[in-house]
Design an enzyme around this catalytic site. Structure first.
Site, PDB file in Angstrom:
ATOM      1  N   LYS A 143     -99.924 -67.442 117.504  1.00 34.98           N
ATOM      2  CA  LYS A 143    -101.035 -66.480 117.565  1.00 34.98           C
ATOM      3  C   LYS A 143    -102.246 -67.178 118.184  1.00 34.98           C
ATOM      4  O   LYS A 143    -102.938 -67.957 117.543  1.00 34.98           O
ATOM      5  CB  LYS A 143    -101.412 -65.985 116.166  1.00 34.98           C
ATOM      6  CG  LYS A 143    -102.275 -64.741 116.237  1.00 34.98           C
ATOM      7  CD  LYS A 143    -103.198 -64.555 115.065  1.00 34.98           C
ATOM      8  CE  LYS A 143    -104.538 -65.184 115.235  1.00 34.98           C
ATOM      9  NZ  LYS A 143    -105.299 -64.808 116.431  1.00 34.98           N
TER      10      LYS A 143
ATOM     11  N   GLY B 175    -109.070 -74.476 114.335  1.00 37.59           N
ATOM     12  CA  GLY B 175    -110.156 -73.497 114.427  1.00 37.59           C
ATOM     13  C   GLY B 175    -111.312 -73.894 113.536  1.00 37.59           C
ATOM     14  O   GLY B 175    -111.491 -75.079 113.225  1.00 37.59           O
ATOM     15  N   SER B 176    -112.056 -72.896 113.106  1.00 40.61           N
ATOM     16  CA  SER B 176    -113.277 -73.161 112.340  1.00 40.61           C
ATOM     17  C   SER B 176    -112.951 -73.561 110.898  1.00 40.61           C
ATOM     18  O   SER B 176    -111.854 -73.290 110.393  1.00 40.61           O
ATOM     19  CB  SER B 176    -114.133 -71.890 112.322  1.00 40.61           C
ATOM     20  OG  SER B 176    -113.420 -70.869 111.657  1.00 40.61           O
ATOM     21  N   ASN B 177    -113.937 -74.133 110.225  1.00 40.63           N
ATOM     22  CA  ASN B 177    -113.739 -74.520 108.833  1.00 40.63           C
ATOM     23  C   ASN B 177    -113.563 -73.320 107.925  1.00 40.63           C
ATOM     24  O   ASN B 177    -112.746 -73.354 107.001  1.00 40.63           O
ATOM     25  CB  ASN B 177    -114.948 -75.321 108.344  1.00 40.63           C
ATOM     26  CG  ASN B 177    -114.811 -76.731 108.782  1.00 40.63           C
ATOM     27  OD1 ASN B 177    -114.965 -77.006 109.953  1.00 40.63           O
ATOM     28  ND2 ASN B 177    -114.452 -77.604 107.876  1.00 40.63           N
TER      29      ASN B 177
ATOM     30  N   VAL C  96    -112.234 -70.414 108.450  1.00 42.37           N
ATOM     31  CA  VAL C  96    -110.871 -69.874 108.476  1.00 42.37           C
ATOM     32  C   VAL C  96    -109.872 -70.952 108.028  1.00 42.37           C
ATOM     33  O   VAL C  96    -108.952 -70.677 107.245  1.00 42.37           O
ATOM     34  CB  VAL C  96    -110.515 -69.345 109.887  1.00 42.37           C
ATOM     35  CG1 VAL C  96    -109.089 -68.819 109.914  1.00 42.37           C
ATOM     36  CG2 VAL C  96    -111.482 -68.240 110.301  1.00 42.37           C
ATOM     37  N   GLY C  97    -110.085 -72.177 108.461  1.00 38.62           N
ATOM     38  CA  GLY C  97    -109.147 -73.257 108.141  1.00 38.62           C
ATOM     39  C   GLY C  97    -108.999 -73.481 106.641  1.00 38.62           C
ATOM     40  O   GLY C  97    -107.891 -73.667 106.132  1.00 38.62           O
TER      41      GLY C  97
ATOM     42  N   GLU D 269    -106.808 -78.450 111.780  1.00 39.17           N
ATOM     43  CA  GLU D 269    -107.789 -79.227 112.539  1.00 39.17           C
ATOM     44  C   GLU D 269    -109.011 -78.349 112.702  1.00 39.17           C
ATOM     45  O   GLU D 269    -108.912 -77.240 113.223  1.00 39.17           O
ATOM     46  CB  GLU D 269    -107.217 -79.619 113.908  1.00 39.17           C
ATOM     47  CG  GLU D 269    -106.103 -80.642 113.839  1.00 39.17           C
ATOM     48  CD  GLU D 269    -106.532 -81.990 113.276  1.00 39.17           C
ATOM     49  OE1 GLU D 269    -107.743 -82.222 113.107  1.00 39.17           O
ATOM     50  OE2 GLU D 269    -105.641 -82.789 112.963  1.00 39.17           O
TER      51      GLU D 269
ATOM     52  N   CYS E 241    -114.622 -79.383 119.671  1.00 38.66           N
ATOM     53  CA  CYS E 241    -114.705 -79.933 118.315  1.00 38.66           C
ATOM     54  C   CYS E 241    -115.198 -81.368 118.373  1.00 38.66           C
ATOM     55  O   CYS E 241    -115.798 -81.866 117.431  1.00 38.66           O
ATOM     56  CB  CYS E 241    -113.352 -79.848 117.633  1.00 38.66           C
ATOM     57  SG  CYS E 241    -112.041 -80.586 118.607  1.00 38.66           S
TER      58      CYS E 241
ATOM     59  N   GLN F 248    -121.074 -66.171 120.071  1.00 39.32           N
ATOM     60  CA  GLN F 248    -121.330 -67.597 120.226  1.00 39.32           C
ATOM     61  C   GLN F 248    -122.762 -67.822 120.738  1.00 39.32           C
ATOM     62  O   GLN F 248    -123.452 -68.709 120.270  1.00 39.32           O
ATOM     63  CB  GLN F 248    -120.282 -68.182 121.187  1.00 39.32           C
ATOM     64  CG  GLN F 248    -120.163 -69.675 121.152  1.00 39.32           C
ATOM     65  CD  GLN F 248    -119.762 -70.220 119.795  1.00 39.32           C
ATOM     66  OE1 GLN F 248    -119.123 -69.524 118.998  1.00 39.32           O
ATOM     67  NE2 GLN F 248    -120.184 -71.427 119.503  1.00 39.32           N
TER      68      GLN F 248
ATOM     69  N   GLU G 272    -122.023 -77.525 112.487  1.00 42.02           N
ATOM     70  CA  GLU G 272    -121.491 -77.496 113.851  1.00 42.02           C
ATOM     71  C   GLU G 272    -122.189 -76.368 114.623  1.00 42.02           C
ATOM     72  O   GLU G 272    -122.187 -75.219 114.187  1.00 42.02           O
ATOM     73  CB  GLU G 272    -119.978 -77.239 113.799  1.00 42.02           C
ATOM     74  CG  GLU G 272    -119.323 -77.336 115.154  1.00 42.02           C
ATOM     75  CD  GLU G 272    -117.821 -77.061 115.098  1.00 42.02           C
ATOM     76  OE1 GLU G 272    -117.413 -76.065 114.469  1.00 42.02           O
ATOM     77  OE2 GLU G 272    -117.062 -77.844 115.699  1.00 42.02           O
TER      78      GLU G 272
END
Ligand code: NAD
Length: 505
Positions: free
Chosen positions: A187, A240-242, A244-245, A262, A296, A343, A397
């Protein structure tokens, strides 16, 4: 909030995309239309498709499940030969694919070519790993007893990827997963579906069997949740982002399956007073403004020895002012757009926060809307001085071309500032002093550290990833990629042919 600057129009040139499920290109059955829009000129809809639904994701899983027994039975060197073919096909189409990357993601064409090359290197490395998909032998405590391990695939795995490296990250997840004998549901980010479709087409052309790789293009949680929570999935590889991660990690972890996430970074670059300043300048601007800061591994915190700070800061500001901003396909452009309105809005919000926190803005700070850029998501390269470690802009970030400068007097303070964040992806030091470099390598709380080179980059043959909030689970790339996607089986082969008089077992 930034608003869309012009109406988006589908044209005859808009590419129609489909889902790839069980070896067939099919329409998604989700409610939403997914549009790939050129961030340099948002009037251009580059590609579009109907998004995948939950049902589509489930069908993709069924296909992967059906394909698994056949694919795992293919010898690993033969599986790898398919990756080898993908390498050749990708090389032939490198420029065309890099062009799609720039159009869809926005990074300037030379950077897109660099990403293509990096991905191809990764595919090449993993094609080689097919010949090294081996276990090991070990001496047994017993005579005439053979101990060895073989490596086996896990089963069905899912790969969830972000938009900022829409080629390389696909390469570094999909190639090891397939070489190890797993079947995959991919995905990609719905902001970069076009390149993902081209990526999958390469595997189709290379002769990958039906169902071994499936592609579902859909909005985050509807499709993503299935690819994390379904009990058939043996491993989840997420980048991806924190936000979602962390969720992905918790959900997959609850089921007790393998998961690697990651995530973000807030990477420091330390320049000591003895550094080669020309080298440092080149590394800082590449790290901070390259890929429009949407990496990143971007350099977002610059820690300068006070003796060299003034001159270096003004050279950075001068460089930022000289960067040509615009469509990354045009020659001479040094800074492309941000990916989308969200963004842009987020980066501008962080800049406002930085100003309110009392950091001194030296250049940039605004949306860039000069002639030719009005319909894109451009922002000026921005440098903040007099940043203190507790400011939000020093902690979070930003994911844009925004650099925060700290000035220090002693090395301990520099290391303390560099570690003073929840992230721990990468760091860099510029110095000629070997012992300082070694101390920094030892004390920097990161997964990757650079000496006299920018915070960015990675190579296929070494692990990539971070510590603290930047990453959990096995590292990616290199041998670690294969280890994540496979498991050892230990074999005890007793060839005495009689009952043993031993109390070892
Ligand atoms: P994101 O977290 O928004 O999305 C990543 C992927 O997750 C996308 O495919 C998205 O559709 C999907 N997703 C969204 N919600 C989901 C859910 N509930 N369940 C499952 N999947 C879901 O990240 P992004 O904006 O695409 O990418 C930027 C981020 O990625 C930055 O934070 C960047 O630092 C990070 N990144 C990290 C690395 C690394 O290796 N450490 C590399 C590149 C990017």
């Amino acid at each position: 909030m930034a608003t869309a600057t012009a109406t988006q129009t589908k044209t005859a040139g808009t590419v129609g995309l489909k889902q790839f499920i069980d070896g067939r290109w099919t329409q998604g059955t989700g409610k939403n239309e997914i549009r790939s829009v050129n961030p340099a000129d948002t009037r251009q809809v580059l590609a579009q498709c109907r998004g995948a639904s939950r049902q589509d994701a489930l069908r993709a899983l069924e296909a992967a499940q059906k394909a698994f027994p056949r694919w795992r039975a293919v010898p690993a060197p033969s599986r790898a030969r398919i990756i080898e073919k993908v390498v050749h096909l990708a090389r032939e189409r490198k420029e065309e694919l890099a062009r799609i990357l720039t159009l869809e993601e926005g990074k300037i064409f030379p950077e897109a070519l660099g990403e293509l090359e990096k991905g191809i290197n990764l595919l090449e490395w993993y094609a080689g790993e097919g010949l090294r998909f081996m276990g090991h032998t070990a001496p047994s405590e017993l005579p005439k007893n053979l101990l060895f391990t073989v490596r086996e695939p896990l089963g069905i795995v899912s790969a969830i990827t972000p938009w900022n490296f829409p080629w390389a990250i696909l390469c570094w997840k999909i190639a090891p997963a397939l070489v190890a004998g797993n079947t995959v549901v991919l995905k990609p980010s719905s902001l970069t579906p076009w390149l993902a479709v081209e990526f999958v087409k390469l595997f189709e052309s290379a002769g990958l069997p039906q169902g071994a790789l499936n592609l579902v293009i859909g909005a985050g949680s509807e499709v993503g949740d299935v690819l994390v929570e379904d009990e058939r999935i043996e491993a989840v590889s997420f980048t991806g982002s924190n936000e979602v991660g962390v969720r992905v990690h918790a959900l997959a972890g609850k089921r007790g399956v393998r998961v690697t996430c990651e995530m973000g970074g807030k990477n420091p670059c330390l320049v000591w007073k003895d550094a080669d300043l020309e080298l440092a300048l080149a590394g800082i601007v590449k790290g901070a403004f390259g890929s429009t800061g949407q990496r990143c591994t971007a350099t977002s915190r610059l820690i300068l020895h006070e003796e060299v700070a003034d001159s270096l800061v003004w050279q950075i500001v001068e460089f930022a002012g000289s960067l040509k901003i615009g469509d990354g396909l045009k020659p001479g452009i040094g800074l492309g757009p941000l990916i989308d309105a969200n963004q842009l809005h987020a980066v501008l919000k962080w800049i406002e926060i930085g100003k309110k926190e009392g950091a001194k803005i030296l250049c940039g700070g605004k949306r860039f809307t000069a002639e030719g850029c009005r319909n894109g998501w451009f922002v000026e390269p921005t440098v903040f001085d007099q940043v203190t470690p507790s400011m939000k802009i020093a902690q979070e970030e930003i994911f844009g071309p925004v650099l925060s400068v700290f000035r220090v007097r002693d090395f301990e303070e520099a290391v303390r500032i560099s570690n003073h964040t929840r992230f721990g992806l990468t760091s860099a030091i510029y110095t000629q002093n070997l012992s300082l470099a070694l101390r920094f390598i030892e004390e920097s709380q990161v997964g990757m550290v650079h000496v006299n080179s920018p915070t960015i980059g990675g190579e296929a043959q070494v692990p990539f990833g971070g510590v603290k909030a930047s990453g959990v689970g096995e590292r990616e790339m290199a041998k670690e990629g294969i280890l994540f996607f496979s498991k050892p089986k230990t074999v005890f082969l007793d060839y005495t042919g009689k009952k043993r008089e031993s109390n070892i077992y």
